[in-house]
Design an enzyme around this catalytic site. Structure first.
Site, mmCIF file in Angstrom:
data_model
loop_
_atom_site.group_PDB
_atom_site.id
_atom_site.type_symbol
_atom_site.label_atom_id
_atom_site.label_comp_id
_atom_site.label_asym_id
_atom_site.label_seq_id
_atom_site.Cartn_x
_atom_site.Cartn_y
_atom_site.Cartn_z
ATOM 1 N NE ARG A 15 -10.060 3.895 2.161
ATOM 2 C CZ ARG A 15 -8.911 4.560 2.250
ATOM 3 N NH1 ARG A 15 -7.943 4.355 1.381
ATOM 4 N NH2 ARG A 15 -8.718 5.429 3.217
ATOM 5 C CG HIS A 207 -6.154 7.465 10.092
ATOM 6 N ND1 HIS A 207 -7.204 6.912 9.396
ATOM 7 C CD2 HIS A 207 -5.041 6.842 9.631
ATOM 8 C CE1 HIS A 207 -6.738 6.003 8.547
ATOM 9 N NE2 HIS A 207 -5.419 5.961 8.667
ATOM 10 C CG HIS A 209 -0.845 4.051 9.688
ATOM 11 N ND1 HIS A 209 -0.679 3.258 8.585
ATOM 12 C CD2 HIS A 209 -2.001 4.731 9.485
ATOM 13 C CE1 HIS A 209 -1.675 3.457 7.739
ATOM 14 N NE2 HIS A 209 -2.498 4.351 8.264
ATOM 15 C CB CYS A 240 0.837 4.181 3.513
ATOM 16 S SG CYS A 240 0.767 5.536 2.329
ATOM 17 C CG ASN A 249 -5.229 2.340 9.622
ATOM 18 O OD1 ASN A 249 -4.982 3.526 9.583
ATOM 19 N ND2 ASN A 249 -5.647 1.661 8.575
#
Length: 302
Positions: A15, A207, A209, A240, A249
């Site tokens: 996703r 999370h 990046h 993003c 990520n």
């Protein structure tokens, strides 16, 4: 808090990783990717996003993907749901978890969704209530928790405020996300410790990046304060659309290689993840962004 001996890795490649790809990826390829990740041992895979195809064309196949994957008992297949229409799509597709999201940065919230943080979270109240009624797990995600492309620094207090709001909606888990990858280890610890005053540490996740190459160090730093759930993306897929220059990520292969070296249990087969990463990278016509994945693949090719 003790350093965790076991961590949960949430795989977000299908996703969060694929949503910004310009070339349309078929539902068949996405299904195979999710199936490979299921087979590798993940217990939580972010597989779909029920957003308007006008905004994220790549996710237009989400219903097809959710219908086509081979589900394994005990695995949570998550879907991003920005509104009630998205929730209805996720419900029909039998998502095990829905993900709602807000930002810790007022400027990012305004630029991204044209409303304040408070308004953006309030919009999810119906989705949160519907998730509870249908016994679907609810996860909240907080973007720009360590820095924002528009306002720069974001205070731990701002993050704590959004954690409180998401807790109030009944979230089962809350992601503290470094959307633009600017966080550094000590900063990460401060933010996680502050967030943990509002919400159980065991239900917080990191999370990260890897824009500035700090993601692995940040994961380790978060583990030092007791965080034991992390997101990663196979082959380092992603970026993003609203954060210029933000890379994907942290790559799942790199995270697993580090966890294996630390003797931390993940329940995931690194070799199978390397195969999945090479599979999707080959399909995209480029090399995986994962250093560990590429190194292992090269070693195998001998």
């Amino acid at each position: 808090m003790a350093f965790p001996t076991k961590v949960k890795i949430v795989e977000v490649g299908p996703r969060d990783g694929l949503q910004n790809e310009k070339e349309t990826i078929s539902a068949e390829v996405k299904i195979e990717l999710v199936d490979r990740l299921t087979d590798a041992g993940f217990i939580n895979i972010e597989a779909a996003s029920f957003v308007s195809p006008k905004w994220v064309p790549q996710m237009a196949t989400s219903t097809e993907v959710m219908a086509g994957i081979t589900r394994k008992a005990g695995v949570i297949y998550s879907a991003l749901t920005p509104n009630m229409k998205g929730f209805e799509g996720a419900l029909a597709a039998k998502a095990d978890e829905v993900v709602i999201f807000g930002a810790a940065s007022e400027a990012f919230s305004q630029k991204n969704i044209n409303c304040s943080i408070a308004e953006s979270i309030e919009r999810f109240r119906d989705v949160a209530q519907a998730a509870k009624q249908h016994n679907i797990r609810l996860r909240g995600s907080i973007s720009c928790s360590f820095g924002c492309p528009y306002q720069g620094e974001v205070s731990p207090e701002s993050v704590a405020d959004v954690v409180r709001r998401l807790k109030d909606l009944g979230c089962d888990e809350i992601d503290i996300a470094d959307t633009i990858g600017v966080g550094t280890p000590r900063h990460v610890q401060k933010v996680m410790e502050r967030a943990a005053k509002e919400f159980p540490l065991a239900q917080l996740s990191g999370h990260f990046h890897d824009t500035y190459g700090q993601a692995l160090a940040n994961i380790y730093a978060a583990m030092e304060v007791g965080v034991s759930t992390f997101h990663s993306s196979v082959a380092g897929l992603g970026g993003c659309p609203y954060a210029k220059g933000a890379t994907g990520n942290v790559s799942t292969e790199d995270v697993l290689y580090m966890m294996n070296g630390l003797g931390v249990e993940t329940g995931i087969d690194l070799d199978k993840v390397v195969d999945a990463g090479q599979f999707i990278s080959k399909h995209l016509g480029r090399k995986a962004v994962s250093r560990a994945g590429n190194a292992i693949a090269a070693k195998r090719a001998g």
